[in-house]
Scaffold this active site. Structure first.
Site, PDB file in Angstrom:
ATOM      1  N   GLY A 188       0.867  -1.326  -0.026  1.00  0.00           N
ATOM      2  CA  GLY A 188      -0.069   0.044   0.056  1.00  0.00           C
ATOM      3  C   GLY A 188       0.961   1.167   0.051  1.00  0.00           C
ATOM      4  N   GLY A 193       2.246   2.496   5.412  1.00  0.00           N
ATOM      5  CA  GLY A 193       3.289   1.649   5.584  1.00  0.00           C
ATOM      6  C   GLY A 193       4.051   1.905   7.088  1.00  0.00           C
ATOM      7  N   GLU A 210       5.661  -3.230   0.977  1.00  0.00           N
ATOM      8  CA  GLU A 210       5.527  -3.119  -0.446  1.00  0.00           C
ATOM      9  C   GLU A 210       4.750  -1.750  -0.772  1.00  0.00           C
ATOM     10  OE1 GLU A 210       7.399  -4.910  -2.524  1.00  0.00           O
ATOM     11  OE2 GLU A 210       7.807  -6.243  -1.065  1.00  0.00           O
ATOM     12  N   CYS A 244       1.641   0.514  -8.754  1.00  0.00           N
ATOM     13  CA  CYS A 244       2.495   0.957  -7.864  1.00  0.00           C
ATOM     14  C   CYS A 244       3.783   1.114  -8.738  1.00  0.00           C
ATOM     15  CB  CYS A 244       2.705   0.115  -6.982  1.00  0.00           C
ATOM     16  SG  CYS A 244       3.114  -1.360  -7.328  1.00  0.00           S
TER      17      CYS A 244
END
Length: 520
Positions: A188, A193, A210, A244
């Site tokens: 995310g 994070g 990630e 992403c």
């Protein structure tokens, strides 16, 4: 006791029975996961269509196809990955067993993302199952239809106690993060994070993050701009830009900006027709909150291509922005949508400087025919990955670790990297209760002679494998010489050297043992 706490306790209790230890059990669960993807392909595609407007073929191409490959690879290689891994021996361990034994961590929490709700949630699960862990699966509540299908159908295929699915929003995720896990795997934003890492730190739980960031794309003016723009257009507007590792912005010299815009415009028409809004392979923004965020990012920038939108449909056309600067609104955060800014630079020197002045990205893209220029960008920048002359496809290479660095994340996965990331690589040394003379150098009293021997054994680098091979070859050569020579048994030069080597090794070994006994 909360629902989340009960789920975690049940998973841990089930893990502690040891049922995940046998490789046969892990393979059985992986086969069931593969069967789930195959048998429920329709339900998965329908959920993604309702969440992101993605076509059924697009869902298979970008969500489930990679999952199938990951599962097949894990089943094929599991015995090899899980086996003890011998390590190089030294003089001190030459007669010992020395190896690394992968073992399960325990209970893993997997927090998925909404942009690829199946791929980025179930790929870590493949690694968790292969490594012998239990795993609590928390799909993103933003992709609500996919989360519901996962909650309802996945327990019909996997062990419900070992691999439970927990749905819900922020409060449910926060409650999960209060529990003690043995690893947390989060995909995310960097903002969330940090919160995940903070919560995990209370239990000293390791994390894999990630994340994302603004991944730059530099186009060298001397490359094939037509092909470069074709690949960039594909990489940027897949999943409506909600990827992403999508190219976040382009860096190029001012002299080619117009050509780049024109080529991207042609590719958008070729890929998505004159009206992407009605084209089945062009998706939608996940919700109106993200739609409004993206529209606000365009403020102050000049639209060169696209710019059309429909809030009621969460539709934003593939859009190119020109004459953007590092201070523009669109450069303040990761775009995560179908907006592609172009920033002009004087050349690769300024491009490298521009990249290095910002947070480390998840990936750097570079398009150039000049291999020296590519290697220079590799040497002078830092990112989770670097891909030259293409976009996104490094994600599909299971031999490469996928992950970020710095603000773009920590840890990695895919293939064996997933297995290792979610395993404890346990050091194992098995010695014998023999050769106590060798140990006398470490026992008191600590004399100068003992220190000298300790220095020799601890600091002297000897290639034990090579030494053994030489001794074996020497022995075989000696035996062969005696077998094939005439009755005179005269040695050739090669045999004489080999035999001498064996004698020397034996002589030094005897001297060494003698010295050890004298020290006692």
């Amino acid at each position: 006791m909360s629902r989340e706490q009960l789920v975690v306790q049940r998973a841990r209790k089930s893990f502690q029975t040891g049922k995940t230890k046998p490789l046969e059990y892990r393979i059985h669960q992986l086969k069931n996961l593969l069967r789930f993807i195959s048998e429920r392909r329709g339900e998965i595609a329908d959920a993604v269509k309702r969440d992101l407007g993605k076509s059924a073929r697009g869902t298979e191409l970008f969500e489930t196809l990679g999952l199938e490959g990951e599962i097949n690879l894990s089943m094929e290689k599991l015995a090899e990955w899980a086996a003890p891994r011998p390590v190089e021996k030294s003089l001190l361990t030459i007669s010992d067993e020395v190896y690394v034994q992968p073992e399960p961590l325990g209970v893993v929490l997997i927090i998925g993302a909404w942009n690829y709700p199946w791929a980025v949630t179930l790929q870590p699960l493949v690694g968790a199952i292969a490594a012998g862990n239990a795993a609590v699966i928390k799909p993103s509540e933003v992709s609500s239809h996919s989360a519901k299908v996962m909650e309802e159908l996945l327990p019909q295929y996997l062990d419900k106690d070992l691999y439970p699915v927990v749905t819900g929003g922020v409060s449910e995720t926060q409650e999960l993060l209060k529990q003690r896990f043995d690893h947390v795997f989060y995909t995310g934003s960097s903002t969330v994070g940090k919160l995940v890492m903070e919560a995990a730190a209370r239990h000293l739980t390791p994390v894999t993050l990630e994340l994302g960031g603004k991944s730059p794309c530099y186009i060298d003016k001397d490359c094939d701009i037509r092909i470069a723009c074709r690949r960039i257009t594909w990489g940027k507007f897949v999943n409506c830009g909600q990827t992403c590792i999508a190219p976040d912005f382009i860096l190029c010299e001012a002299s080619i900006q117009s050509q780049v815009i024109e080529e991207i415009k042609k590719c958008i028409k070729e890929f998505y027709t004159d009206n992407p809004e009605t084209f089945e392979d062009y998706g939608r923004i996940i919700n109106q909150r993200h739609f409004k965020r993206l529209m606000a990012l365009m403020e102050g920038s000049t639209v060169a291509v696209g710019g059309n939108s429909d809030e009621s449909q969460c539709y934003i056309a593939p859009t190119v922005l020109k004459d953007v600067t590092g201070e523009s609104t669109v450069m303040r955060e990761e775009i995560f949508g179908p907006l592609l800014p172009i920033i002009t630079v004087s050349g690769v020197d300024e491009a490298i400087q521009f990249i290095n002045e910002r947070e480390k990205p998840l990936v750097i893209y570079i398009f150039s025919h000049d291999n020296k220029l590519i290697k220079r960008v590799i040497a002078e920048t830092s990112s989770g990955a670097l891909l030259a002359n293409d976009c996104l496809v490094h994600f599909t290479v299971d031999a490469l670790p996928f992950g970020g660095v710095g603000n773009s994340g920590m840890g990695c996965y895919h293939g064996q990297y997933s297995f290792d990331q979610l395993s404890h690589l346990r050091s194992c040394l098995i010695k014998q209760l023999k050769m106590e003379g060798v140990n006398s150098m470490r026992y008191p009293p600590h004399t100068a002679k003992k220190l000298g021997w300790a220095r020799f054994f601890l600091l002297k680098r000897v290639n034990v494998c090579r030494l053994r091979r030489m001794a074996l070859l020497a022995t075989l050569a000696g035996l062969a010489a005696f077998a094939v020579q005439e009755p005179s048994y005269e040695f050739t030069d090669t045999t004489r050297c080999s035999f001498t080597l064996v004698c020397k090794i034996k002589h030094h070994h005897e001297l060494l043992l003698g010295q050890m006994h004298k020290m006692q």
